[in-house]
Design a protein around this motif. Structure first.
Motif, PDB file in Angstrom:
ATOM      1  N   UNK A 233     -14.647  70.516 -65.638  1.00 13.54           N
ATOM      2  CA  UNK A 233     -13.193  70.615 -65.593  1.00 13.54           C
ATOM      3  C   UNK A 233     -12.797  71.589 -64.513  1.00 13.54           C
ATOM      4  N   UNK A 234     -11.651  71.320 -63.917  1.00 17.48           N
ATOM      5  CA  UNK A 234     -11.169  72.197 -62.857  1.00 17.48           C
ATOM      6  C   UNK A 234     -10.026  73.025 -63.378  1.00 17.48           C
ATOM      7  N   UNK A 235     -10.097  74.333 -63.122  1.00 19.73           N
ATOM      8  CA  UNK A 235      -8.949  75.160 -63.476  1.00 19.73           C
ATOM      9  C   UNK A 235      -7.859  74.866 -62.471  1.00 19.73           C
ATOM     10  N   UNK A 236      -6.666  75.371 -62.758  1.00 24.31           N
ATOM     11  CA  UNK A 236      -5.588  75.014 -61.856  1.00 24.31           C
ATOM     12  C   UNK A 236      -5.881  75.611 -60.503  1.00 24.31           C
ATOM     13  N   UNK A 237      -5.661  74.825 -59.492  1.00 24.16           N
ATOM     14  CA  UNK A 237      -5.976  75.279 -58.149  1.00 24.16           C
ATOM     15  C   UNK A 237      -5.130  76.499 -57.843  1.00 24.16           C
ATOM     16  N   UNK A 238      -3.901  76.484 -58.365  1.00 21.93           N
ATOM     17  CA  UNK A 238      -3.034  77.620 -58.088  1.00 21.93           C
ATOM     18  C   UNK A 238      -3.647  78.888 -58.650  1.00 21.93           C
ATOM     19  N   UNK A 239      -4.140  78.812 -59.879  1.00 23.90           N
ATOM     20  CA  UNK A 239      -4.649  80.023 -60.509  1.00 23.90           C
ATOM     21  C   UNK A 239      -5.847  80.550 -59.732  1.00 23.90           C
ATOM     22  N   UNK A 752       2.745  72.021 -65.311  1.00 24.76           N
ATOM     23  CA  UNK A 752       2.251  72.130 -63.942  1.00 24.76           C
ATOM     24  C   UNK A 752       0.936  71.386 -63.799  1.00 24.76           C
ATOM     25  N   UNK A 753       0.078  71.565 -64.814  1.00 23.05           N
ATOM     26  CA  UNK A 753      -1.222  70.896 -64.774  1.00 23.05           C
ATOM     27  C   UNK A 753      -1.064  69.388 -64.756  1.00 23.05           C
ATOM     28  N   UNK A 754      -0.161  68.881 -65.605  1.00 25.54           N
ATOM     29  CA  UNK A 754       0.023  67.425 -65.669  1.00 25.54           C
ATOM     30  C   UNK A 754       0.579  66.913 -64.335  1.00 25.54           C
ATOM     31  N   UNK A 755       1.486  67.704 -63.739  1.00 26.33           N
ATOM     32  CA  UNK A 755       2.000  67.275 -62.434  1.00 26.33           C
ATOM     33  C   UNK A 755       0.863  67.203 -61.425  1.00 26.33           C
ATOM     34  N   UNK A 756      -0.032  68.214 -61.491  1.00 29.55           N
ATOM     35  CA  UNK A 756      -1.197  68.187 -60.597  1.00 29.55           C
ATOM     36  C   UNK A 756      -1.957  66.884 -60.781  1.00 29.55           C
ATOM     37  N   UNK A 772      -7.706  67.186 -65.456  1.00 26.95           N
ATOM     38  CA  UNK A 772      -7.122  67.012 -66.791  1.00 26.95           C
ATOM     39  C   UNK A 772      -7.935  67.801 -67.812  1.00 26.95           C
ATOM     40  N   UNK A 773      -9.249  67.813 -67.644  1.00 29.03           N
ATOM     41  CA  UNK A 773     -10.046  68.621 -68.573  1.00 29.03           C
ATOM     42  C   UNK A 773      -9.672  70.091 -68.444  1.00 29.03           C
ATOM     43  N   UNK A 774      -9.477  70.510 -67.191  1.00 24.99           N
ATOM     44  CA  UNK A 774      -9.074  71.904 -67.002  1.00 24.99           C
ATOM     45  C   UNK A 774      -7.753  72.184 -67.694  1.00 24.99           C
ATOM     46  N   UNK A 775      -6.833  71.244 -67.571  1.00 26.88           N
ATOM     47  CA  UNK A 775      -5.514  71.412 -68.190  1.00 26.88           C
ATOM     48  C   UNK A 775      -5.674  71.563 -69.697  1.00 26.88           C
TER      49      UNK A 775
END
Length: 2015
Positions: A233-239, A752-756, A772-775
């Motif tokens: 899973x990917x954490x939010x790129x922003x974070x 924000x995650x879902x928009x990503x 999505x897994x990250x979200x």
């Protein structure tokens, strides 16, 4: 993620004193408590926790300072300890003891010992549950020593940190350790194992975040605990990538408040029937009420179960809130007529919102429970069956298909209630207690008040408030409190309503009582869903006592307030109006209690006042704001000085806050609400201990704005930024806001995650499922964090019941959401991605719902821009968003951050274009918190400023600044690379725009060039902003630059430019010391969504970079390299590294023709041409010489070459423009169309391998029931596919791999019907055989009804399957929550998903095969079926645009508000054609194919477009749910068809007063394509007088259907037969059609082989070879085989596609006057036959079935046990004069009565009486058809269809009064209980439990005799037996009745004998003496004789007296 520091002790201190320590990290510091009188050691033992948003970098610092504390002077620093956190990051835990250093950086002997722990970015939260870290901040009781001193500290927190000495002493050390260790990454560590923290092997994961994305994958794999790509899973790129300094919050891009704007709504209600109405012999009418409007049904006479089937429509044009609060009320009224209003039987109400939230916005065929509001103890009063639908603009409602209504008789299972509402609703009382209000505005003019004041000296408050509560259509009012700004009511309003109520909102309004009209002061809505919870752990609605804040128009009083609507609760309030203290409680009533008042009138009574502090302790709050920038000020107000005012409640409002200062009891916790700031300066006696009062400064100094450009101004806030601060007092209810903030933050992150994820899917980036897994990971950790944070929230004094219950339910919800998210995360795979995304979106809605706190506390903050003392524009900021808390998660999202705010116009002025222009753009910094926590209120500002204080409070350092002076200034250059925009808004009447973009940054603005006449401008321009000055620290700028605003305008030659949309962007920042290179530079072009108001209006493709100008000046900046175009002069193009990489593409255009071109400037289009343009290149079509004669192009295919970006997402749009060439070389634009995305037209050369797999996969989707493969010969490489029409599908046992070159055999078996019949007869045994429908009896309608049944069955199966899947999912989730630790988890989940994937395939199979016959249907004959589509055929077959696309051409502006122009009105015609885009050169294999024609390029094998003559045959079956067109709520519909010049109006055959007419007609039209290709079918309403009204119309493009590869000319039937109801309609036989398809598609075949096999391409189909002709002779034929191939044509490789089956399509009827709202639906189909082919046979006869004439003879033989009603006049004996009345339901006027059996003493009656009821009956629909005039004035008869029900009633005849009704029975002639053999066996069960008894149908039995019970309802509403009747029912057809006639009553022919009645019952008026003797003489003869004697005596005396005087006179006079 968090950093924890435990400060144990400081040792080696000198002297004795009070010690204090401070720990700081990332600019956020904590203080310890003060340790008094310490000597050499200070044991602090306190723990601090920093929640952090991004991983700690190894070189960040932690700083600890130790002070000597002084109460009077500033604290003196002893020493500092600084530590780099590298070691901590690596190890995760550390204990350190080290010496401190002093100011001169030299070590001193004092040392400090600490323990540090760092919990890294694995997102888990469970770790810090332990008692030692998280105790409540306020856990110390007030009044302890240290706190007293502490509160004097400037802005110190109370006990924020907690000593760990208080940790739970009961825990064993191991347990404590376990609690600390917590859990790591989801997959790797489970909670089960206890590990001491030091040896944790997973510590390695806590490395700093890595920026490159490739590494992210790798890191994610490592974190995933394995290399399974399905768990990464990917954490939010922003974070991961942004740095810490998050000093700015996101701006909101949508400008317009959507609430308050009126919209079109339509409520349609069908009242079908009522049942079980309570009452005797009633004449019911149904009243349908929506809001204020009422409509009535017709009256049905003397029946308890009337059948209406009437349709009502209500149209509204109101705002959404008003609409949803309207109440729909259905009431049944007994015997209403012109003179009397009738009595209410029962009513039902629900609000429109409840209906709208239903699936499809409707209730369909549901039963409403009626209850009597006047008598709540009575129970239910009957059921009313109805359909209710609410349609807004653009909703289309899919009506479930109607056929017969057997399954809906189950009333309990189909109640009109939303899901989850129990069927037995109870009555409940709703208590709304109104205590008091404060802060009311002035509501009267002060003129009179001033006069009074002058004369009498009285000073009055100018408002007379009262409170009005509206709920469920009822209204309650409190008393009026005369002239009071702070009224006290202490009253409660009580509503009685069913619970749960079907009305969602309760409206509370403060109103001002006035002699003329009462005005609303403010309105608040209480949403019952938010203050209750229906779950099993739920709670009843409860609220408060709590304050609610009301907002509305501005507070200055004017007689005509233009914003009055805002006070009514419509739209967003622009100012604080008042606060109201209220509470709400609900009590469920026990209706059996005798004390209860049974009416539901609203009551108002006094109630106890609440205590002062029940809503929380009064606290002093401090609001601070700094204005960092005010730009983009509208030029209208630019010439006068401008200032800004900030208000919170009435605090800070200097113009029109309430005038009277209330300085009372501020200290005691009262409300100092409205003090004026001047008065405050003298109020130091209030707060003398503060030596010098803090005066609120709520507005900035007025300043003249400067000019930015010709549209906007800006204020010169350069280095000096003005500040405001306000002190206010509110009840301390921060906890509510904190909880809401935590949930808001979780929701924002999720959003924000879902928009990503959606962005990744849209731009086709790899692995969106990982994101999505990250979200989900973030979501679950956030949820668990919420639970831990709120857990410590012990009960505070002022918490209401709702607070406690909400907290519990939020914790439950979030905990379960966290669990589900965790499990979903493990289920997210590439293929399940979309479904899971939907589920996660539901989470988001739920979170938003939970986060909305119903009980307010601190009012919202308003920022007003004032010009010359007038309020111009405002922004409203919720107080929770800027509320401060020590805990990071609880802080508001904009607290201590710089927020970009756009001010907008108030109220209605803010609608439409006026509201879209920005009034001002503010950069504002806000902080709100308790005054005592004020210490860090400046911490979030950009650094580098000095504070400027107000001159007075110099003594105190605690004074806030009145302005900030920035000393640090950075200079930048901004480069805006404006590449292109697409899909812009059409702003000119030509349907195009002349767009240019304005870019604003800080105080500068620049424009791009104007590009004329386009909606997709490619500016390709670089705008350079030089010398942009930004204030603050350089490093902060890098991470958080200000935003850029881009506005798109349309240039007009006259007047100012029109606004077309706006978007925001953040630039990529490069500091002077960074180098310009990857990965950040050069920046990538990105798409920015453009908004116009709330709707999207295109995209902008651009990139922005902000480059710092270093000490060396501009020479350091990267050069602008790019093709500088000298011709363009100063315009710089976008530089090379940023503009997209181009390569050569060829675009081929297929020009087919133009259709429906409208006039241009009143002139007709004659010689049109199409111009195609893409990226500056283009091509023109041939000129159409004469549009009228032939609108097709002569040259079909043209092409052009163009350079397009490699990246398909950056492809420019393609523009299609149609021009009309006029004389003298002039031409005018007709219309244009922009194809925004070329992707669907890109030709991708087929990949050899993949192609085979595609076809293989298609085959697998086909029929793979290979388990039953038969024992016949299989040639090598052939695959046999077996298709048996009758076998129910089993699970597929085997999957078969198909070789690419293999052949497949498809076998079709048609089971012989005769064999089936034989089987059935054998099996038939005892049960009554349904007669076989004879072939000759079957007609097209049998086929149609059978098909509808099938369709409904399929829908049911789909629903069941969906429900099953859902249950399965839920079960899975539940199981996995249990089995969290099982190692099986992964594999099990996978197995399940496989099964799930298989299910839909089976569904498909079901659709294509006959659905398996249900067992109960086994006695029905197999009828051939057709396909009924409940939508348009176009929707099923993708608009038939398989190769010919239709592009609508537009001209004209898009309307500004939603109501003016629809897309329909802007359409000026259609261009037909297609395009193909491919990279040059083409691969060879295409050009080398056989028959390749280079002229046609990619468009090989298209037909010619020469005119062609076609016979069009339109079949109209029926219309449903038409919109009523006449006053009586009905319509008289007829069909009108228009095609080219042909115009058919079938006016003579209109169908009277029918909203569901069956037309059953076909029309033949000859047409010539392309001139006549648009078929218009309309339904009109016939009117006797005046013109006919259009009800609705539908348009069909026949040309696309005709040329489509799906072959939509004539649907292919299921079977081939040459005679009967299923005759083959097409002139070509299946073999001919198949041969033609193979020829056109260049497919090898068909080859018919022996044994019923046919081979096409590499597929082999098998099937039967023979058919019967009319005479039953068998003939050999290949037709069935060919048909089998046609029905499975989609499986043929390369050319296969689904062919249109024989069908009926359902098309919505639309009316241009009511755009977007369906006016009914039309079922129809169209056949087309080319005229050059052999002529087709005659049209099928689909004329409606004629009802069959029947005669029902009912003989009433006897009655028994009829209740006795009359008391005998003389003897007192009970008796009844019985007669029986009967009628066939609905035809009440033909009721027939028997003669009367007088004086029955036992309830027995003998009649021998025959009724005769002739009637017309429709077998298929089981309905009786009656035609009758509706009233005297009706022009013609109306046809009604009603259920066939026979009603028999027993009555007691009375001579002088009305007859008494005794009982009745109603028999449904299709299914009624068989009569009992004797009267004894006849009981009430025959009526009450019909279900358990054998039912018979008179249509099958023909003759039935027996006993049936009569029943009626008694006073208590229960059914009771009131008699029995012996009757005989005999049904004859009209012919049989003619042959054997029978007389009415007992008459000839076939007379019945006279009944043998006992003596008592002879008829008294025929033989009165006899009856007198019988009745009277026997009993009373002596009495009679005595009376006679007495009479004679009296007569004698009377005569004597009469004649006496005369005789006396005679005697006296001696006459």
């Amino acid at each position: 993620m968090a950093l924890l520091v435990r400060l144990k002790a400081v040792t080696g201190l000198r002297g004795k004193g009070d010690r204090l320590a401070k720990a700081a990290f990332r600019g956020h510091s904590f203080y310890t408590r003060v340790l008094e009188n310490c000597e050499d050691e200070a044991r602090f033992d306190e723990t601090f926790r920093w929640p952090i948003a991004s991983s700690i970098d190894g070189n960040e610092m932690l700083e600890i300072q130790v002070f000597n504390y002084s109460k009077v002077f500033t604290n003196r620093l002893i020493g500092t300890f600084r530590m780099v956190l590298q070691k901590v990051v690596e190890e995760g835990q550390l204990e350190v003891t080290d010496t401190l250093i002093d100011d001169n950086n030299s070590a001193i002997q004092t040392s400090v010992s600490i323990e540090i722990r760092y919990q890294a970015m694995d997102g888990t939260v469970g770790t810090w549950n332990d008692g030692e870290f998280l105790e409540t901040p306020n856990s110390r009781s007030e009044g302890e020593g240290p706190l007293e001193t502490e509160s004097l500290l400037p802005g110190h927190w109370q006990g924020s940190a907690v000593s760990s000495g208080k940790s739970n002493p009961g825990l064993k050390p191991a347990e404590r350790n376990f609690r600390r260790a917590g859990k790591g990454v989801f997959s790797a560590m489970k909670l089960g194992k206890i590990r001491p923290p030091k040896e944790d092997p997973h510590r390695k994961q806590d490395e700093p975040a890595i920026l490159e994305t490739e590494d992210l994958d790798w890191k994610a794999m490592r974190l995933g605990g394995g290399l399974d790509p399905d768990t990464i899973s990917l954490a939010s790129v922003t974070a991961v990538t942004t740095n810490v300094s998050n000093k700015r919050s996101k701006p909101d891009i949508k400008m317009e408040p959507s609430a308050g704007r009126p919209m079109d709504y339509q409520v349609s209600i069908t009242v079908i029937e009522a049942r079980q109405l309570v009452g005797l012999n009633m004449d019911p009418v149904v009243c349908v009420e929506v809001g204020e409007e009422k409509k009535y049904t017709s009256m049905k006479e003397s029946t308890n179960c009337p059948y209406y089937n009437e349709y009502f429509v209500f149209d509204f044009h109101v705002p959404l809130d008003v609409m949803f609060d309207k109440i729909i009320k259905l009431s049944v009224i007994h015997s209403k007529n012109l003179l009397r209003s009738g009595t209410l039987v029962g009513s039902f109400k629900m609000d429109v919102g409840t209906v709208y939230t239903q699936p499809e916005h409707q209730f369909y065929h549901k039963w409403a429970i009626l209850s009597d509001p006047e008598d709540i103890t009575a129970g239910l009063k009957g059921y009313l069956k109805c359909d209710i639908a609410v349609v807004g603009k653009g909703d289309n409602i899919k009506t479930p298909h109607k056929a017969n209504e057997t399954d809906e008789d189950d009333i309990e299972g189909n109640l009109l209630l939303p899901d989850g509402v129990p069927p037995e609703r109870q009555w409940a009382r709703f208590y709304i207690k109104i205590y008091r209000a404060e802060g009311l505005p002035r509501m009267n003019t002060s003129l009179m008040a001033n006069v009074k004041k002058a004369l009498i000296g009285e000073n009055k408050d100018l408002v007379d408030p009262y409170v009005q509560v509206l709920f469920a259509g009822q209204k309650g009012k409190t008393s009026v409190q005369k002239s009071s700004y702070e009224p006290l009511w202490n009253e409660q309003v009580i509503f009685t309503e069913m619970f749960p109520p079907l009305c969602k909102r309760l409206k509370v309004q403060i109103r001002d009582s006035d002699k003329v009209n009462d005005m609303a002061i403010g309105t608040h809505f209480i949403d019952l869903r938010k203050i209750s919870n229906e779950g099993d752990k739920g709670f009843l609605p409860t609220f408060g006592p709590a304050w609610v804040n009301m907002y509305g128009s501005t507070r200055n009083y004017t007689l005509m307030d233009e914003h009055q609507d805002l006070n009514e609760g419509l739209g967003e309030g622009v100012s604080f109006r008042a606060r109201l203290l209220l509470s709400l409680a609900v009590e469920i009533l026990d209706t059996s209690d005798p004390e209860i008042t049974s009416s539901t009138e609203v009551q108002v009574e006094q109630t106890m006042p609440v205590t002062e502090n029940c809503t929380g302790k009064m606290e002093e709050f401090f609001l601070f704001g700094a204005f960092l920038e005010a730009t983009m000020i509208d030029r209208k107000i630019g010439d006068k000085p401008i200032n800004f005012e900030v208000t919170i409640g009435n605090y800070g409002n200097q113009i029109d806050g309430t005038t009277k200062p209330s300085l009372k009891k501020k200290k005691e916790g009262g409300d100092g609400e409205q003090e004026d700031s001047e008065l405050l300066q003298h109020s130091s006696e209030d707060e003398a201990d503060d030596n010098g009062e803090l005066v609120s400064v709520s507005s900035t100094q007025p300043m003249k704005p400067l000019i930015t450009d010709r549209n906007y101004f800006h204020l010169p806030y350069f280095e000096k930024k003005p500040c405001i601060y306000i002190k206010s007092w509110w009840q301390d209810q921060r906890r509510r806001l904190y909880n809401a903030n935590i949930m808001d933050k979780i929701a924002d992150k999720l959003d924000e995650g879902l928009n990503d994820v959606q962005e990744m899917i849209k731009t086709e980036k790899p692995h969106p499922e990982r994101r999505l897994r990250g979200v989900l990971e973030e979501l679950s950790s956030g949820c668990f964090r919420f639970v831990t944070l709120t857990n410590k929230d012990q009960s505070l004094s002022a918490r209401t019941r709702l607070d406690r219950e909400r907290l519990k339910s939020c914790m439950r919800e979030l905990e379960s959401m966290g669990q589900q998210a965790k499990i979903l995360r493990s289920q997210v795979k590439k293929n399940t991605m979309r479904d899971k995304l939907k589920l996660v979106q539901n989470f988001l809605q739920k979170l938003r719902f939970l986060a909305d706190e119903p009980q307010h506390s601190i009012p919202d903050i308003f920022i007003w821009m004032m010009s010359n003392g007038k309020r111009i524009a405002y922004a409203r900021i919720p107080s929770k968003d800027i509320l401060y808390s020590i805990v990071d998660e609880e802080t508001g999202k904009d607290c201590a951050k710089v927020k970009t705010v756009f001010l907008r116009l108030p109220g209605k002025r803010g609608f439409g274009p006026a509201g879209w222009t920005v009034q001002a753009k503010m950069e504002i910094y806000l902080w709100l918190g308790l005054t005592k926590q004020r210490k860090d209120f400046l911490s979030g500002l950009p650094c580098g400023f000095e504070e400027k204080k107000a001159s007075q409070g110099l003594g105190l350092q605690a004074f806030p600044p009145i302005s900030l002076l920035y000393t640090k200034k950075q200079v930048f250059q901004l480069r805006a690379h404006m590449y292109q925009a697409r899909s812009l808004f059409a702003a000119d009447s030509s349907g195009l725009s002349d767009p240019f973009a304005r870019v604003f940054f800080i105080t500068q603005g620049q424009c791009t060039e104007v590009l004329n006449e386009t909606l997709c401008p490619t500016w390709d321009q670089l705008l350079v902003f030089d010398n942009v000055e930004l204030y603050g620290e350089a490093h902060e700028m890098r991470d958080d630059p200000p935003i850029i605003v881009i506005e798109i305008y349309d240039q007009d030659t006259v007047g100012k430019a029109d606004f077309m949309g706006r978007t925001f962007a953040k630039p990529v920042v490069k500091m002077s010391d960074e180098d310009y290179g990857p990965p950040r530079f050069p920046p990538q072009l990105e798409y920015y969504q453009i908004y116009r108001g709330n709707s999207t209006a295109g995209d902008l493709l651009a990139a922005f970079e902000l480059l710092q100008i270093g000490p060396a000046g501009k020479s350091d900046l990267p050069p602008i390299d790019g093709p500088t175009d000298m011709e363009q002069g100063p315009i710089l193009p976008v530089p090379l590294g940023i503009r997209p990489v181009l390569s050569k593409y060829r675009v081929e255009i297929l020009f087919w023709g133009l259709r429906d071109l409208k006039r241009v400037n009143l002139a007709q289009v004659d010689r049109p041409r199409v111009d195609i343009e893409c990226a500056g290149k283009g091509v023109q079509s041939a000129l159409i010489q004469n549009y009228k004669k032939n609108p097709n192009f002569s040259t079909l295919v043209k092409w052009f070459e163009v350079d397009l970006p490699e990246n398909e997402l950056l492809h420019p749009p393609l523009n299609i423009r149609v021009v009309d060439c006029r004389a003298f070389g002039r031409y005018t634009l007709v219309g244009s169309h922009a194809v925004s995305s070329l992707r669907r037209f890109i030709h991708r050369p087929p990949d050899k391998k993949s192609q085979h797999w595609n076809t293989a996969a298609k085959l697998l989707n086909g029929y793979l029931a290979l388990a039953k493969g038969g024992p016949y010969y299989r040639p090598p490489g052939e695959i046999v596919i077996n298709m048996e029409p009758e076998v129910p599908i089993k699970k597929m046992e085997t999957m078969v791999k198909l070789e690419a070159n293999s052949d497949a055999v498809v076998k079709v078996d048609v089971v012989k019907e005769k064999e089936k019949k034989k089987k059935k007869k054998k099996g038939g045994g005892e049960e009554i055989e349904e007669e076989e429908p004879d072939e000759s009896m079957l007609d097209w309608w049998s086929k149609y009804f059978a098909s509808i049944e099938t369709m409904k069955e399929q829908l049911r199966q789909q629903e069941a399957a969906a429900a099953e899947a859902e249950e399965k999912e839920e079960l899975e989730i539940a199981e996995e929550i249990k089995l969290d630790d099982s190692p099986m988890k992964g594999s099990k989940g996978q197995a399940k998903t496989k099964e799930k994937v298989k299910a839909p395939k089976e569904d498909k199979k079901k659709k294509q095969q006959q659905p398996p016959e249900a067992p109960e249907k086994k006695s029905k004959q197999k009828i051939d079926e057709l396909k009924v589509y409940n939508k348009e055929l176009e929707m099923e077959f993708d608009s038939f645009a398989d190769w010919l696309h239709t592009f609508s051409l537009f001209r004209g502006k898009i309307g500004d508000n939603d109501d003016t122009t629809t897309e329909e009105e802007r359409t000026v015609g259609r261009f037909k054609g297609s395009m193909c885009v491919y990279k040059v050169p083409l691969p060879d294999d295409i050009t080398k194919e056989a028959g390749y024609d280079p002229n046609f390029g990619m468009f090989q094998g298209i037909p010619s477009n020469d005119p062609i003559n076609v016979l069009v045959r339109v079949y109209i079956v029926r219309a449903t749910d038409l919109h009523p067109a006449d006053i009586n709520g009905k319509a008289d519909p007829y069909i009108a068809i228009k095609l080219g010049k042909t115009d058919i109006k079938d006016k003579e055959n209109y169908i009277s007063k029918q909203l569901n007419p069956i037309f059953g007609k076909s029309f033949d039209i000859e047409a010539t394509f392309p001139m006549e290709s648009m078929l218009m079918v309309a339904v009109y309403d016939w009117d006797l007088v005046g013109s006919d009204d259009l009800i609705g119309e539908t348009k069909i493009d026949l040309e696309n259907r005709y040329y489509s590869k799906h072959r939509a000319t004539c649907g292919i039937s299921q079977t081939y037969s040459t005679h009967g109801y299923n005759t083959w309609r097409d002139p070509g036989k299946p073999t001919q059609i198949l041969a033609k398809l193979c020829r056109e598609g260049k497919v090898d075949g068909p080859h018919y082989g022996p044994g019923g096999r046919v081979k096409v391409a590499n597929r082999v189909f098998t099937g039967p070879r023979e058919m019967e002709d009319e005479n039953g002779q068998k003939k050999q034929t290949d037709e069935h085989l060919a048909l089998a191939v046609l029905r499975h044509w989609e499986e043929i490789p390369r050319v296969g596609c689904k062919l249109v089956p024989e069908h009926v399509e359902t098309r919505p009827l639309l009316n241009p006057d009511k755009p977007g709202i369906e006016q009914g639906r039309l079922e129809m189909w169209v056949d087309m036959f080319p005229m050059d082919m052999p002529a087709p046979g005659p049209a099928i006869d689909i004329s409606p079935r004629k009802p069959k004439r029947y005669e029902l003879r009912v003989i009433v033989w006897n009655t028994d046990e009829v209740i006795l009603e009359d008391d005998d006049f003389f003897t007192g004996e009970k008796s009844s004069d019985i007669f029986v009345r009967g009628w066939l339901k609905g035809q009440q006027e033909d009721k027939q009565d028997t003669d009367v059996h007088y004086h029955s003493l036992t309830g027995e009656g003998n009649f021998n009486w025959r009724y005769i009821f002739p009637f017309d009956y429709l077998m298929a629909e089981e309905k009786i058809v009656i035609s009758k005039k509706e009233s005297m004035f009706s022009w013609d008869e109306t046809e009604y269809k009603i259920p066939a029900r026979l009603t028999l009633q027993v009555w007691d005849a009375d001579h002088f009064s009305a007859d008494d009704f005794l009982g009745a029975i109603e028999l449904d002639l299709n299914r009624f209980p068989r009569g009992a053999k004797t009267a004894k066996q006849c009981s009430m069960d025959m009526v009450t439990n019909e279900g358990d008894l054998p039912l018979v149908s008179i249509f099958k039995q023909k003759r039935v005799k027996g006993w049936w019970p009569f029943v009626a309802r008694n006073e208590n509403d229960e059914l009771e037996l009131t008699g029995k009747v012996e009757a005989e029912l005999h049904l004859l057809t009209a012919e049989e009745a003619e042959k054997s006639p029978a007389g009415l009553a007992r008459n000839e022919p076939d007379p019945l004998e006279k009944p043998n009645r006992p003596d008592t019952s002879f008829i008294w008026f025929l033989n009165p003496l006899k009856s007198i003797r019988y009745f009277i003489w026997h009993t009373y003869r002596w009495l009679l004789l005595k009376l006679l004697l007495l009479l004679l005596v009296l007569l004698l005396v009377g005569l004597f007296l009469y004649s006496m005087p005369g005789y006396l006179v005679k005697k006296l006079l001696g006459a």
